[in-house]
Design a protein around this motif. Structure first.
Motif, PDB file in Angstrom:
ATOM      1  N   ILE A 158       0.816  -1.207   0.000  1.00 57.09           N
ATOM      2  CA  ILE A 158       0.000   0.000   0.000  1.00 57.09           C
ATOM      3  C   ILE A 158       0.853   1.262   0.000  1.00 57.09           C
ATOM      4  CG2 ILE A 158      -1.662   1.333   1.375  1.00 57.09           C
ATOM      5  CD1 ILE A 158      -2.972  -1.294   2.132  1.00 57.09           C
ATOM      6  N   VAL A 159       1.906   1.315   0.818  1.00 60.54           N
ATOM      7  CA  VAL A 159       2.694   2.552   0.922  1.00 60.54           C
ATOM      8  C   VAL A 159       4.145   2.380   0.487  1.00 60.54           C
ATOM      9  CG1 VAL A 159       1.258   3.572   2.702  1.00 60.54           C
ATOM     10  CG2 VAL A 159       3.147   2.108   3.375  1.00 60.54           C
ATOM     11  N   GLN A 160       4.491   1.211  -0.044  1.00 61.60           N
ATOM     12  CA  GLN A 160       5.847   0.978  -0.536  1.00 61.60           C
ATOM     13  C   GLN A 160       6.892   1.203   0.562  1.00 61.60           C
ATOM     14  OE1 GLN A 160       6.257   0.385  -4.462  1.00 61.60           O
ATOM     15  NE2 GLN A 160       4.464  -0.473  -3.469  1.00 61.60           N
ATOM     16  N   LEU A 161       6.573   0.753   1.780  1.00 59.66           N
ATOM     17  CA  LEU A 161       7.450   0.934   2.929  1.00 59.66           C
ATOM     18  C   LEU A 161       7.815  -0.430   3.506  1.00 59.66           C
ATOM     19  CD1 LEU A 161       8.719   2.565   5.360  1.00 59.66           C
ATOM     20  CD2 LEU A 161       6.447   2.407   6.424  1.00 59.66           C
ATOM     21  N   ILE A 162       9.097  -0.654   3.753  1.00 59.37           N
ATOM     22  CA  ILE A 162       9.537  -1.847   4.468  1.00 59.37           C
ATOM     23  C   ILE A 162       9.588  -1.499   5.952  1.00 59.37           C
ATOM     24  CG2 ILE A 162      11.355  -3.556   4.760  1.00 59.37           C
ATOM     25  CD1 ILE A 162       9.968  -3.718   2.080  1.00 59.37           C
ATOM     26  N   THR A 205      -6.082   1.603  -3.246  1.00 60.96           N
ATOM     27  CA  THR A 205      -5.006   2.416  -2.707  1.00 60.96           C
ATOM     28  C   THR A 205      -3.646   1.837  -3.082  1.00 60.96           C
ATOM     29  OG1 THR A 205      -6.413   3.046  -0.844  1.00 60.96           O
ATOM     30  CG2 THR A 205      -4.055   3.424  -0.591  1.00 60.96           C
ATOM     31  N   ALA A 206      -3.547   0.518  -3.086  1.00 56.44           N
ATOM     32  CA  ALA A 206      -2.292  -0.121  -3.475  1.00 56.44           C
ATOM     33  C   ALA A 206      -1.956   0.156  -4.936  1.00 56.44           C
ATOM     34  CB  ALA A 206      -2.378  -1.625  -3.221  1.00 56.44           C
ATOM     35  N   GLN A 207      -2.980   0.195  -5.791  1.00 56.95           N
ATOM     36  CA  GLN A 207      -2.733   0.402  -7.221  1.00 56.95           C
ATOM     37  C   GLN A 207      -2.392   1.856  -7.536  1.00 56.95           C
ATOM     38  OE1 GLN A 207      -6.132  -1.113  -9.303  1.00 56.95           O
ATOM     39  NE2 GLN A 207      -5.877  -3.184  -8.520  1.00 56.95           N
ATOM     40  N   ASP A 208      -3.128   2.789  -6.930  1.00 61.92           N
ATOM     41  CA  ASP A 208      -2.885   4.208  -7.218  1.00 61.92           C
ATOM     42  C   ASP A 208      -3.489   5.049  -6.100  1.00 61.92           C
ATOM     43  OD1 ASP A 208      -2.733   6.818  -8.187  1.00 61.92           O
ATOM     44  OD2 ASP A 208      -2.996   6.185 -10.266  1.00 61.92           O
ATOM     45  N   ILE A 239      -4.405   2.951   5.220  1.00 66.72           N
ATOM     46  CA  ILE A 239      -3.038   2.617   5.636  1.00 66.72           C
ATOM     47  C   ILE A 239      -3.023   2.187   7.102  1.00 66.72           C
ATOM     48  CG2 ILE A 239      -0.740   3.585   6.031  1.00 66.72           C
ATOM     49  CD1 ILE A 239      -1.288   5.363   3.520  1.00 66.72           C
ATOM     50  N   VAL A 240      -3.784   2.889   7.937  1.00 64.32           N
ATOM     51  CA  VAL A 240      -3.875   2.512   9.348  1.00 64.32           C
ATOM     52  C   VAL A 240      -4.444   1.103   9.492  1.00 64.32           C
ATOM     53  CG1 VAL A 240      -5.099   2.997  11.508  1.00 64.32           C
ATOM     54  CG2 VAL A 240      -3.992   4.841  10.261  1.00 64.32           C
TER      55      VAL A 240
END
Length: 309
Positions: free
Chosen positions: A31-35, A178-181, A196-197
């Motif tokens: 979703i947010v491209q965060l590790i 949200t994951a797509q765009d 995201i939460v």
């Protein structure tokens, strides 16, 4: 070969635990491209939350049939609160920053959570006894404990519920959008911050379930347990295809079986006796990851979310 069924069962059980933790990595990344490298410590705090419920809140003599659900609730609440708090106060302010900034923040948060538990939780600087489910059952040549049954049932229920939630619910479809765009999703009326939460909360709860299963299976927990388990779960997520929730569980299962079989059988291969045993299982796990990434860089199931780099 007589021990192969038992070793396969051990590997699948270990892999189920990796998979439950890996789902948290892969949902947040999708979703947010965060590790979120603090996810292993969220797993650890979930274990201590469950421990607190059992030893400090429940009366002595409480049956495990009642205690385990309450431990799941307690551990889940702690893990969810920490995961959501991390998103709100550590990651959200850095959402527009270069990717290195949230990565360093995640590592710092991981170390901070370890030190908080070590310094402020009673006796956390050494292994803490956890109630175990040690009764065994024989299924053919395979022996499993009640804790193993709990782990398998929990993994199946959690994975099935998540798949249904993502595919059928309105919030699940919003997560996919949200994951797509995320920008387009926001223009269409989706509250991306809320989505995201929710992703962080689901990942935190699954980590808590894995933490309770870990404690019940091994009978002890400690403040360092999240580091290696988190690293293995991240490996499982990458192995299966980070960003793919089914790949996270598949990667966990493959990693668990590979570790177990390597520990059990590598030293039986002529000339390989120096590279077998439990001390080498982590090495072989990462060798498998390197091999898969060389052959299929996107992981076993690939990445289904768009790359917004």
């Amino acid at each position: 070969m007589n021990t192969l069924p038992q070793q396969l069962a051990n590997g699948l059980l270990l892999g189920s635990m990796y998979g439950l933790i890996a789902i948290g990595y892969t949902m947040v990344y999708g979703i947010v491209q965060l590790i979120n490298f603090a996810h292993g410590e969220i797993f650890m705090t979930g274990a201590f939350g469950a421990f607190t419920v059992y030893f400090y809140l429940l009366p002595d003599g409480t049956s495990m049939a009642l205690a385990v659900p309450l431990m799941l609730i307690g551990g889940g609440i702690v893990a969810i609160l920490i995961a959501v708090g991390a998103e709100r106060f550590a990651y959200r302010p850095l959402r527009g920053a270069p990717r290195l900034a949230p990565l360093i923040t995640a590592i710092g948060l991981s170390l901070a959570l370890q030190e908080v538990v070590r310094n402020f939780y009673p006796r956390a600087d050494r292994a803490v006894a956890f109630p175990g489910l040690d009764a065994t059952h024989d299924i053919g040549s395979v022996t499993i404990k009640d804790a193993d049954i709990f782990l398998v049932v929990a993994a199946i229920v959690c994975m099935s519920a998540l798949a249904f939630f993502v595919r059928k619910s309105r919030t699940g479809r919003a997560m996919q959008a949200t994951a797509q765009d995320p920008d387009t999703a926001q223009l269409m009326g989706i509250d991306t911050n809320r989505i995201i939460v929710i992703a962080f909360a689901i990942g935190g709860f699954f980590a808590a379930v894995a933490a309770v299963a870990y404690g019940l299976k091994y009978g002890s927990i400690d403040y360092r347990m999240g580091f290696l388990m988190g690293l293995k779960a991240f490996t499982a997520a990458v192995l299966g295809g980070i960003g793919n929730i089914y790949g996270a569980m598949l990667g966990g299962l493959v990693l668990g079986v590979a570790e177990t079989l390597a520990s059990a059988y590598i030293d039986d291969i002529p000339g390989m006796h120096l590279f077998g045993g439990g001390s080498w299982k982590d090495v072989w796990a990462f060798c498998l990851l390197i091999l898969v990434l060389l052959v299929r860089p996107q992981g076993l199931l690939g990445e289904r979310v768009a790359d917004r780099a």
